[in-house]
Design an enzyme around this catalytic site. Structure first.
Site: not given
Length: 205
Positions: A115, A133
């Site tokens: 991420k 996320d």
């Protein structure tokens, strides 16, 4: 799907996240610090941090106790301090003190997951990527874009369904939508600009 993308682009025309940074290095550090820490808290920490350690060159030589003291108000600060020093050392040893520009290189750095790497690529360098996320995952599930709870699967589902030139504005739009409207516990569906076309998967009431 096209309607969802176009509305996201209209609502959030400028891809942005709520961390303060002025270059890829600052973004990378801020993202690492922001894990389980609010963006507002992270921004207060980095304001002081970057005055003392503006680049990887300074950060690699940081005193652990001094650095740990600066970031002590965020969670997991001991681990983060250790990772930041090691990360800065690797960036300088392997990449001439410049943040690398590939997913593989970024995720090889201490404390950097997929991420974080994707957000650095997209927001730091403008390279098409999708950072997933908790907000992106939740909103993508509710919109029916993905039915997976795995971030990498959601990432792939978004990349398959959204044109590459829209990846950055789309995922950053989902982050902002998830933070301010499509919240985990009490989504404000009535105020949402996607209300009439959202299937509201998993939303109670």
């Amino acid at each position: 799907m096209n309607q969802i993308v176009e509305r996201i682009k209209k609502q959030y025309p400028d891809p942005t996240i709520e961390l303060n940074y002025s270059n890829p290095f600052e973004l990378l550090v801020a993202l690492i610090l922001s894990a389980r820490c609010t963006d507002a808290r992270t921004n207060k920490i980095t304001e002081e941090l970057f005055k003392i350690y503006p680049t990887a060159k300074e950060l690699k030589d940081a005193n652990f106790d001094e650095l740990n003291g600066i970031i002590s108000s965020c969670s997991m600060h001991n681990t983060k301090a250790k990772n930041l020093i090691e990360l800065a050392k690797e960036i300088c040893e392997k990449y001439d003190c410049e943040v690398p520009k590939s997913l593989e290189e970024l995720t090889s750095l201490p404390g950097v997951g997929r991420k974080t790497a994707n957000i650095v690529l997209s927001m730091g360098f403008g390279i098409p990527a999708v950072g997933v996320d908790t907000h992106v995952l939740r909103v993508a599930n509710r919109l029916g874009i993905s039915n997976s709870k795995k971030a990498e699967t959601v990432e792939n589902d978004i990349m398959e369904k959204v044109n590459q030139e829209d990846w950055i504005v789309f995922y950053t739009g989902l982050i902002l939508l998830g933070r301010h409207i499509c919240k985990a516990k009490k989504p404000d569906c009535k105020s949402c600009f996607l209300n009439d076309i959202c299937p509201k998967i998993g939303v109670n009431g």
